[in-house]
Design an enzyme around this catalytic site. Structure first.
Site, mmCIF file in Angstrom:
data_model
loop_
_atom_site.group_PDB
_atom_site.id
_atom_site.type_symbol
_atom_site.label_atom_id
_atom_site.label_comp_id
_atom_site.label_asym_id
_atom_site.label_seq_id
_atom_site.Cartn_x
_atom_site.Cartn_y
_atom_site.Cartn_z
ATOM 1 N N MET A 44 1.597 96.846 35.786
ATOM 2 C CA MET A 44 2.929 97.258 36.064
ATOM 3 C C MET A 44 3.020 97.147 37.726
ATOM 4 S SD MET A 44 3.039 100.686 33.704
ATOM 5 C CE MET A 44 1.659 101.451 33.771
ATOM 6 N N CYS B 259 8.725 89.389 31.548
ATOM 7 C CA CYS B 259 9.619 90.152 32.604
ATOM 8 C C CYS B 259 10.935 89.476 32.363
ATOM 9 C CB CYS B 259 9.152 89.880 34.037
ATOM 10 S SG CYS B 259 10.147 90.666 34.924
ATOM 11 N N ASN C 67 1.702 95.531 22.192
ATOM 12 C CA ASN C 67 2.416 96.563 23.299
ATOM 13 C C ASN C 67 3.586 97.056 23.242
ATOM 14 O OD1 ASN C 67 3.850 95.761 26.346
ATOM 15 N ND2 ASN C 67 2.319 97.440 26.242
ATOM 16 N N ARG D 221 3.231 102.700 30.323
ATOM 17 C CA ARG D 221 3.671 103.979 30.523
ATOM 18 C C ARG D 221 3.017 105.101 30.169
ATOM 19 N NH1 ARG D 221 9.391 102.691 28.833
ATOM 20 N NH2 ARG D 221 7.956 101.662 26.912
HETATM 21 C C1 LIG Z 1 7.089 99.958 36.492
HETATM 22 C C2 LIG Z 1 6.830 98.797 35.618
HETATM 23 C C3 LIG Z 1 6.384 97.586 35.943
HETATM 24 C C4 LIG Z 1 5.966 96.299 35.340
HETATM 25 N N1 LIG Z 1 5.448 95.331 35.729
HETATM 26 C C5 LIG Z 1 4.934 94.610 34.878
HETATM 27 C C6 LIG Z 1 4.260 93.178 35.196
HETATM 28 O O1 LIG Z 1 4.134 93.216 36.565
HETATM 29 N N2 LIG Z 1 3.800 92.264 34.332
HETATM 30 C C7 LIG Z 1 4.187 92.448 33.099
HETATM 31 O O2 LIG Z 1 3.852 91.688 32.463
HETATM 32 N N3 LIG Z 1 4.761 93.418 32.695
HETATM 33 C C8 LIG Z 1 5.160 94.472 33.447
HETATM 34 N N4 LIG Z 1 5.842 95.884 32.872
HETATM 35 C C9 LIG Z 1 5.555 95.733 31.685
HETATM 36 C C10 LIG Z 1 4.470 96.717 30.913
HETATM 37 O O3 LIG Z 1 3.476 95.630 31.302
HETATM 38 C C11 LIG Z 1 4.757 96.834 29.352
HETATM 39 O O4 LIG Z 1 4.705 95.468 28.549
HETATM 40 C C12 LIG Z 1 5.872 97.858 29.105
HETATM 41 O O5 LIG Z 1 5.912 98.727 29.866
HETATM 42 C C13 LIG Z 1 5.757 98.351 27.838
HETATM 43 O O6 LIG Z 1 4.640 98.775 27.286
HETATM 44 P P1 LIG Z 1 4.488 100.647 27.308
HETATM 45 O O7 LIG Z 1 5.673 101.003 26.379
HETATM 46 O O8 LIG Z 1 3.205 100.546 26.998
HETATM 47 O O9 LIG Z 1 4.827 100.892 28.680
HETATM 48 C C14 LIG Z 1 6.037 96.707 33.831
HETATM 49 C C15 LIG Z 1 6.460 97.980 33.162
HETATM 50 C C16 LIG Z 1 6.742 98.724 34.099
HETATM 51 C C17 LIG Z 1 7.355 100.350 33.339
#
Ligand SMILES: Cc1cc2nc3c(=O)[nH]c(=O)nc-3n(C[C@H](O)[C@H](O)[C@H](O)COP(=O)(O)O)c2cc1C
Length: 322
Positions: A24, A109, A213, A238
């Site tokens: 993240m 992304c 994920n 998250r």
């Molecule tokens: C603040 C934030 C920053 C993120 N930055 C990245 C990142 O740098 N690389 C990436 O692959 N995913 C990034 N993501 C996506 C997360 O890795 C993840 O795929 C997404 O939040 C869904 O998973 P979750 O529901 O468990 O949060 C980001 C998500 C958030 C909320």
């Protein structure tokens, strides 16, 4: 690590199912990874995404902080994004010597500026470049590190031809965030489609690990989803905001007192101050974390408002000590 087909591969060494702390940006830096590691470590960590083109440019110095780590955050995979295959190859060669356990390529992304530039999720519509990026990274690691891809279900619609294509690239692991780019984070993650991709994997590339994920908030939920869909592992993003002990078998977080929560935030701020000297990271990035720790007790909102005004780590620590 185990030697697989003549090379080391961390993905083979993890327990089944394994839990990964998601990358993240501006969140999972070395400091936060250490905080989570001391609460309840995942089986595997990822860095924030780092631009390979930037790393091979004069802007490199500023990006290296995203690759900073300690021996407490292990095993750790470096995640890259960018556009120029040769920059992936050069960066991959460098990462081999820096102590990472693997390299992941961000093809998921959905941020508009990134898409417009043809990177990350946009690669779903540019398979020639996607293949060149993966091949360049694999060439760069020269068999010394595993290479994985993290992606979504498609751009506008679910597009399983994309995952079929990826499964033909000899990847060590494929991490699927169960939404399309258009979905952003607005709809629930679609684990049924993640399961379909696992079925494709069984047919096309049995050696490629499949990680689901999206929306996992507890370890129990992750265990249930990976069992139901026969996945190798689960990635949690998250979920750590709601429970920093999310990777624990039995999280103590629901019973955490105000004092314990404040002490944990204090530890985070102290580590931040010791790690990021000379404004290497803006103090305001700490505001993102404030809500994790400073919530769920009387006076939390007022304390948060006070903390958000602080302009330095010293000021934050003073408020937390009062
Ligand atoms: C603040 C934030 C920053 C993120 N930055 C990245 C990142 O740098 N690389 C990436 O692959 N995913 C990034 N993501 C996506 C997360 O890795 C993840 O795929 C997404 O939040 C869904 O998973 P979750 O529901 O468990 O949060 C980001 C998500 C958030 C909320």
């Amino acid at each position: 690590m185990k030697l697989v087909g003549g090379r080391f591969n961390i993905w083979e060494d993890l327990p089944r199912p394994f839990f990964i702390l998601a990358p993240m940006d501006d969140v999972t830096d070395t400091v936060f990874r250490q905080v989570i590691g001391r609460c309840a470590p995942p089986d595997l960590y990822f860095t924030e995404f780092v631009n390979a083109d930037g790393l091979q440019s004069p802007g490199r110095k500023n990006l290296l902080k995203k690759l900073q780590f300690t021996d407490k955050e292990q095993p750790l995979i470096a995640q890259l994004w960018g556009k120029v295959p040769e920059n992936y190859a050069k960066t991959a060669r460098e990462l081999v010597d820096m102590g990472f356990a693997g390299i992941d390529i961000n093809m998921g992304c959905p941020v508009k500026a990134v898409l417009k530039n043809g990177c990350c999720c946009a690669l779903i519509d540019n398979r020639e470049l996607a293949a060149a990026i993966i091949a360049a990274t694999q060439r760069g690691v020269a068999g010394k590190l595993p290479v994985s891809v993290k992606t979504r279900l498609g751009i506008r619609e679910i597009d399983l031809s994309w995952h079929e294509f990826l499964l033909n690239q000899n990847l060590d692991a494929l991490i699927i965030h169960g939404r399309t780019a258009r979905n952003m984070s607005d709809v629930p993650a679609d684990w049924q489609t993640i399961a379909k991709i696992r079925e494709l994997r069984d047919k096309i590339a049995p050696h490629t690990k499949i990680i689901g994920n999206g929306d996992v908030l507890t370890r129990a939920q992750g265990l249930a989803l990976s069992a139901e869909h026969e996945l190798d592992g689960v990635m949690v993003g998250r979920g750590v905001f709601q429970d920093p002990f999310v990777f624990a078998e039995q999280s103590p977080w629901p019973d955490y007192t105000k004092e314990q929560k404040v002490a944990l935030y204090r530890r985070h701020v102290e580590l931040f101050a010791a790690t990021w000297k000379d404004n290497q990271r803006n103090i305001n990035t700490l505001n993102k974390f404030c809500k994790i720790y400073i919530s769920g007790f009387d006076g939390a909102k007022e304390l948060r408002e006070q903390l958000m005004q602080a302009k330095s780590a010293e000021a934050l620590l003073k408020i937390l000590a009062s």
